[in-house]
Design an enzyme around this catalytic site. Structure first.
Site, mmCIF file in Angstrom:
data_model
loop_
_atom_site.group_PDB
_atom_site.id
_atom_site.type_symbol
_atom_site.label_atom_id
_atom_site.label_comp_id
_atom_site.label_asym_id
_atom_site.label_seq_id
_atom_site.Cartn_x
_atom_site.Cartn_y
_atom_site.Cartn_z
ATOM 1 N N HIS A 1 0.813 -1.223 0.000
ATOM 2 C CA HIS A 1 0.000 0.000 0.000
ATOM 3 C C HIS A 1 0.836 1.258 0.000
ATOM 4 C CE1 HIS A 1 -3.370 -2.510 0.381
ATOM 5 N NE2 HIS A 1 -3.297 -2.743 1.672
ATOM 6 N N ILE B 1 1.018 7.006 0.542
ATOM 7 C CA ILE B 1 0.528 5.888 1.348
ATOM 8 C C ILE B 1 -0.971 5.736 1.144
ATOM 9 C CG2 ILE B 1 0.358 4.953 3.693
ATOM 10 C CD1 ILE B 1 2.556 7.072 4.447
ATOM 11 N N CYS B 2 -1.394 4.560 0.817
ATOM 12 C CA CYS B 2 -2.831 4.305 0.663
ATOM 13 C C CYS B 2 -3.379 3.831 1.997
ATOM 14 C CB CYS B 2 -3.057 3.255 -0.429
ATOM 15 S SG CYS B 2 -4.776 2.822 -0.655
ATOM 16 N N LEU B 3 -3.863 4.771 2.750
ATOM 17 C CA LEU B 3 -4.371 4.448 4.091
ATOM 18 C C LEU B 3 -5.567 5.367 4.358
ATOM 19 C CD1 LEU B 3 -3.920 2.922 6.797
ATOM 20 C CD2 LEU B 3 -2.459 4.796 7.503
#
Lengths: 161, 356
Positions: free
Chosen positions: A91, A98-100
């Site tokens: 991610h 950041i894929c969060l």
């Protein structure tokens, strides 16, 4: 590090300043385990060192997070990216984005830098494979002109890592 | 054997008594041996917006009760951290020891309510500004705080209002997120999360529980009133103090209104005969003495309306209100008018007493 220039950086509002000062004090008293904040006189950008937790894929690795605060923090989420080289993670894109979800749609003003850090460390720790996201190249190419991850419309599809 | 039956009878009566005292807040799981769930709340005169803690106690007695004390535990609680829960349990335990081998269910419940009433304030910091919720701000003023009615998470009133305004504003200026929600299987989509899609809905910043506008109704008046000023611009900061004062002011005004009404109902107010409203520049023709009342009575009346001990405001404050028109400019114009009228009346009276 030109890629990190946040969009239209406005000075922090007074509320944001107060809140960040409070967070800074709290951090100094009680920093989250595994993180080191290099305190500078720039309240609006924090650079934080992350140490991979022991017993995980990132043990003994150190990365740097860059946290930029918008004018209306904490109403608005801060921009959080890894300063490349970013950790290899399904991610985390190679440009440090950041894929969060909590950094974007699921942000809540009750979160703090400290709680973000813990989330990111937890995300790293639960990783089972050191690899880039499947769409890494396409995404990074799209972001080449220094786009902020906050402008991305993220799809959050994985609740395991 | 008869005594055993008698004892059982007494216990049953006690359960009945608990039921009648606590009504809906008491859930009887079993009558004998008694097993109850009791929803305890602090005494706030049924003003639920002023209630910051609550708990559900479980009381379970054995067949040997009251010779053997009942077991008491907290099943659920809101607004109570571990320290305060422990304090509640310790107090109950103390009571149990004190009353050993007596019928004690009611006494225990009362003790719990008592303790809860003492602890009826939010604990810790405001999750939004991270400053303590209940602490003097250095000027001797308490920052006003409130809770969300559904989850009991507490915030400074002004902090939650900013959040509320922010999400309302986002839903207006962010049509993309309104038009199509991202299809996320991970968690709820943006519109759900922030509750921006439906107007008058928000999510608790702490637990994300969706709350309705009615949840913050007790401070919502301020939101409506102050929306133009609270545009989250830099200038808004200057309004903060004004804003807080206004909230205090609002409460004060409410109290005063109530008092005024009471006085009115008891014929304790001398009102001008004609319903004339005095505007600046309008000349009051002649000082008129209310016919039936002597000057002495007038003098008494003068002190009475606003200076009752129940009013938490200082003597001079209600009278000042009429003059600070900037603050009164909103919503309560009617009140202002009324206050102004009262003030004028008193002024006239004073004039009278000196004249005579």
């Amino acid at each position: 590090m030109t890629s990190s220039s946040a969009p239209s950086r406005k000075a922090l509002s007074k509320i944001a300043c107060n809140r960040l000062q409070k967070e800074l004090v709290e951090w100094q008293l009680n920093p989250p385990a595994g993180f080191k904040h290099k305190v500078t006189d720039n309240l609006q950008r924090w650079v934080i060192e992350v140490n991979g937790a022991s017993g995980t894929l990132y043990t003994n690795e150190t990365y740097q997070l860059q946290v930029d605060f918008p004018e209306h923090y904490p109403m608005e989420a801060p921009q959080v990216i890894f300063i490349p080289p970013a950790p290899l993670h399904p991610h985390i894109y190679s440009n440090g984005h950041i894929c969060l979800d909590i950094l974007y749609d699921s942000w809540s003003p009750a979160m703090t830098v400290s709680s973000i850090c813990i989330s990111i460390l937890s995300m790293l720790s639960s990783s089972t494979a050191k690899q880039r996201p499947a769409d890494n190249d396409r995404y990074v190419k799209n972001c080449r002109n220094g786009r902020s991850p906050k402008e991305t419309r993220w799809w959050f599809h994985d609740d395991k890592v | 054997m008869a005594s055993v039956e008698e004892e059982e009878e007494e216990v049953l009566l006690e359960v009945e008594a608990v039921e009648s005292v606590y009504g809906e807040d008491c859930l009887v799981i079993q009558r004998f041996p008694p097993h109850l769930h009791l929803h305890i709340k602090p005494r706030t005169a049924d003003d639920s917006s002023q209630q910051f803690v609550e708990a559900i106690l479980e009381l379970r007695a054995g067949t040997q009760y009251p010779d053997e004390p009942p077991r008491v535990g907290i099943r659920e609680s809101k607004g109570l951290d571990e320290v305060r829960q422990a304090h509640l349990m310790a107090s109950i335990k103390e009571k149990v020891d004190e009353l050993s081998s007596c019928l004690m269910l009611i006494a225990l419940c009362e003790e719990a309510v008592q303790v809860l009433s003492h602890m009826n304030h939010p604990d810790g910091d405001c999750p939004l500004c991270l400053y303590p919720l209940v602490k003097e701000d250095g000027h001797g003023n308490l920052l006003p705080f409130m809770k969300l009615m559904s989850c009991y998470h507490c915030f400074h009133s002004k902090c939650i209002i900013k959040w509320w305004n922010w999400i309302q504003q986002q839903s207006e200026t962010d049509p993309i997120s309104n038009a199509s929600s991202t299809s996320s299987s991970y968690s709820r989509s943006r519109t759900d999360m922030r509750g921006t899609e439906k107007e008058n809905q928000g999510t608790c910043p702490v637990c994300r529980k969706v709350f309705q506008a009615t949840d913050i109704e007790h401070v919502l008046n301020l939101i409506k009133t102050y929306t133009p000023e609270l545009s989250l611009e830099e200038t808004e900061i200057d309004d903060d103090e004004e804003f807080q004062r206004a909230e205090v002011e609002n409460i004060r005004r409410k109290n005063f209104e109530a008092l005024l009404k009471l006085q009115e109902e008891n014929n304790g107010l001398i009102k001008p005969r004609r319903n004339e409203v005095l505007l600046p520049g309008v000349f009051l023709p002649e000082p008129v003495t209310p016919p039936s009342i002597s000057p002495k009575a007038t003098a008494e009346q003068q002190t009475e309306p606003s200076f009752t001990p129940t009013s938490e405001t200082g003597p001079s404050k209600p009278l000042n209100k009429g003059s600070t028109s900037a603050r009164n400019n909103f919503r309560t114009r009617k009140n202002t008018m009324r206050n102004r009228r009262v003030r004028t009346t008193e002024w006239v009276k004073k004039e009278n007493s000196t004249v005579e």
